[in-house]
Motif scaffolding. Structure first.
Motif, PDB file in Angstrom:
ATOM      1  N   LYS A  18       4.786   7.426   3.281  1.00  0.00           N
ATOM      2  CA  LYS A  18       4.885   8.874   3.059  1.00  0.00           C
ATOM      3  C   LYS A  18       3.826   9.628   3.855  1.00  0.00           C
ATOM      4  O   LYS A  18       4.105  10.678   4.452  1.00  0.00           O
ATOM      5  CB  LYS A  18       4.739   9.172   1.566  1.00  0.00           C
ATOM      6  CG  LYS A  18       5.906   8.675   0.718  1.00  0.00           C
ATOM      7  CD  LYS A  18       5.677   8.942  -0.759  1.00  0.00           C
ATOM      8  CE  LYS A  18       6.826   8.408  -1.604  1.00  0.00           C
ATOM      9  NZ  LYS A  18       6.586   8.597  -3.058  1.00  0.00           N
ATOM     10  N   GLU A  19       2.622   9.088   3.882  1.00  0.00           N
ATOM     11  CA  GLU A  19       1.553   9.723   4.659  1.00  0.00           C
ATOM     12  C   GLU A  19       1.886   9.747   6.143  1.00  0.00           C
ATOM     13  O   GLU A  19       1.621  10.737   6.838  1.00  0.00           O
ATOM     14  CB  GLU A  19       0.237   8.974   4.428  1.00  0.00           C
ATOM     15  CG  GLU A  19      -0.301   9.087   3.016  1.00  0.00           C
ATOM     16  CD  GLU A  19      -1.463   8.132   2.769  1.00  0.00           C
ATOM     17  OE1 GLU A  19      -1.837   7.394   3.710  1.00  0.00           O
ATOM     18  OE2 GLU A  19      -1.977   8.123   1.634  1.00  0.00           O
ATOM     19  N   ALA A  24       4.923   9.706   7.514  1.00  0.00           N
ATOM     20  CA  ALA A  24       5.994  10.676   7.752  1.00  0.00           C
ATOM     21  C   ALA A  24       5.436  12.091   7.821  1.00  0.00           C
ATOM     22  O   ALA A  24       5.829  12.885   8.699  1.00  0.00           O
ATOM     23  CB  ALA A  24       7.043  10.558   6.655  1.00  0.00           C
ATOM     24  N   THR A  25       4.505  12.410   6.938  1.00  0.00           N
ATOM     25  CA  THR A  25       3.887  13.738   6.953  1.00  0.00           C
ATOM     26  C   THR A  25       3.077  13.946   8.228  1.00  0.00           C
ATOM     27  O   THR A  25       3.188  14.989   8.886  1.00  0.00           O
ATOM     28  CB  THR A  25       2.972  13.910   5.727  1.00  0.00           C
ATOM     29  OG1 THR A  25       3.754  13.786   4.539  1.00  0.00           O
ATOM     30  CG2 THR A  25       2.295  15.263   5.748  1.00  0.00           C
ATOM     31  N   GLN A  29       4.333   1.921   0.249  1.00  0.00           N
ATOM     32  CA  GLN A  29       5.157   3.099  -0.059  1.00  0.00           C
ATOM     33  C   GLN A  29       4.363   4.386   0.146  1.00  0.00           C
ATOM     34  O   GLN A  29       4.856   5.345   0.745  1.00  0.00           O
ATOM     35  CB  GLN A  29       5.665   3.005  -1.504  1.00  0.00           C
ATOM     36  CG  GLN A  29       6.651   1.880  -1.744  1.00  0.00           C
ATOM     37  CD  GLN A  29       6.862   1.597  -3.224  1.00  0.00           C
ATOM     38  OE1 GLN A  29       6.357   2.310  -4.083  1.00  0.00           O
ATOM     39  NE2 GLN A  29       7.607   0.533  -3.522  1.00  0.00           N
ATOM     40  N   ALA A  30       3.114   4.383  -0.330  1.00  0.00           N
ATOM     41  CA  ALA A  30       2.274   5.573  -0.174  1.00  0.00           C
ATOM     42  C   ALA A  30       1.939   5.812   1.295  1.00  0.00           C
ATOM     43  O   ALA A  30       1.967   6.964   1.771  1.00  0.00           O
ATOM     44  CB  ALA A  30       0.991   5.406  -0.990  1.00  0.00           C
ATOM     45  N   ARG A  31       1.654   4.741   2.021  1.00  0.00           N
ATOM     46  CA  ARG A  31       1.315   4.903   3.432  1.00  0.00           C
ATOM     47  C   ARG A  31       2.505   5.418   4.225  1.00  0.00           C
ATOM     48  O   ARG A  31       2.338   6.266   5.114  1.00  0.00           O
ATOM     49  CB  ARG A  31       0.828   3.577   4.014  1.00  0.00           C
ATOM     50  CG  ARG A  31       0.303   3.722   5.429  1.00  0.00           C
ATOM     51  CD  ARG A  31      -0.197   2.414   5.999  1.00  0.00           C
ATOM     52  NE  ARG A  31      -0.725   2.610   7.344  1.00  0.00           N
ATOM     53  CZ  ARG A  31      -1.047   1.645   8.191  1.00  0.00           C
ATOM     54  NH1 ARG A  31      -0.921   0.378   7.816  1.00  0.00           N
ATOM     55  NH2 ARG A  31      -1.509   1.915   9.402  1.00  0.00           N
TER      56      ARG A  31
END
Length: 255
Positions: A196-197, A199-200, A192-194
């Motif tokens: 988001k990274e 997408a940014t 989940q955290a990756r």
């Protein structure tokens, strides 16, 4: 710095990688999707091209070879098993082969699955692994020629390398791969955290390749067929790793 590694975007979503050894001045290229952006990068840095390392025979990894060979006269290295369908090779290699780019040693692994003759190049001295369309950022290549068992074996072999290994794969597929991975490993907080990274990074035009082998082992569903989270999401708690891997690959094909 024993080796500079430059990422060169090619075609719509391919990557080539220029490797330059400052101590010797030698320069190598991993895969050649098209010549123009590679030549532009070499010209910008004042480098010539001494070697081309080919991972597999697909056109979007080799089409730049003729123009690069004509301009620079590099030594072209590729798989012995695929010599009949690669550009003309000056050096043929196989699983376990080792060769030197000046003061930099490269080892070769056969990584079948995407194609049966696919190879990867590992430079242990700088923790760099060039995998093209075998192990990819959050994914693995489609099985155009090989079997799920072959690709699973490939994934498991590559996963034994040091966690600090940087995985240089051949395409910018990571955002789509992340969206898919969340469908088969939805409760994975590292994933989940990756996602988001990623997408940014993509919103800012940044590359998502390379990625560390450690984060791949934590988030890439094709390295995680053994985990309870994926097995639960697929309702396959008692399946073999190969059955789970095969189901994940089928679902990715249809995603």
């Amino acid at each position: 710095m024993p080796l500079e590694i430059i990422t060169v975007p090619c075609l719509e979503d391919n990557y080539a990688f220029i490797l330059h050894a400052p101590l010797t001045g030698l320069t190598a290229l991993v895969d050649a999707p098209e010549a123009a952006p590679i030549i532009a990068e070499l010209d910008k840095r004042g480098w010539t091209l001494d070697f081309i390392l080919l991972t597999h025979h697909h056109w979007d990894h080799v089409d730049g070879v003729p123009d690069l060979r004509a301009k620079y006269g590099p030594t072209v290295i590729g798989a012995e098993a695929d010599a009949h369908r690669l550009p003309d090779l000056d050096m043929q290699v196989a699983h376990g082969s080792r060769f030197s780019l000046g003061n930099v040693e490269v080892s070769v692994s056969e990584v079948p699955g995407h194609t049966v003759g696919h190879i990867a190049f590992h430079i242990a001295s700088v923790n760099a692994l060039f995998t093209a369309d075998s192990l990819m950022a959050l994914g693995c290549g489609r099985l155009f020629e090989g079997t799920p068992a072959q690709m699973l074996d490939t994934m498991q072999m590559l996963a034994t390398l040091p966690d600090a290994t940087q995985v240089y794969s051949g395409h910018e597929y990571t955002a789509t791969n992340a969206a898919f991975a969340l469908t088969v490993d939805p409760n994975n907080t590292d994933l989940q955290a990756r996602a988001k990274e990623i997408a940014t990074a993509r919103s800012q035009g940044a590359f998502t390749v390379p990625s560390s082998l450690l984060i791949e082992k934590k988030t890439n569903p094709f390295l995680r067929a053994h985990t309870s989270g994926i097995r639960a999401a697929l309702d396959m708690p008692d399946a073999t790793d190969l059955e789970v891997f095969t189901e994940v690959r089928l679902r990715r094909n249809e995603f």
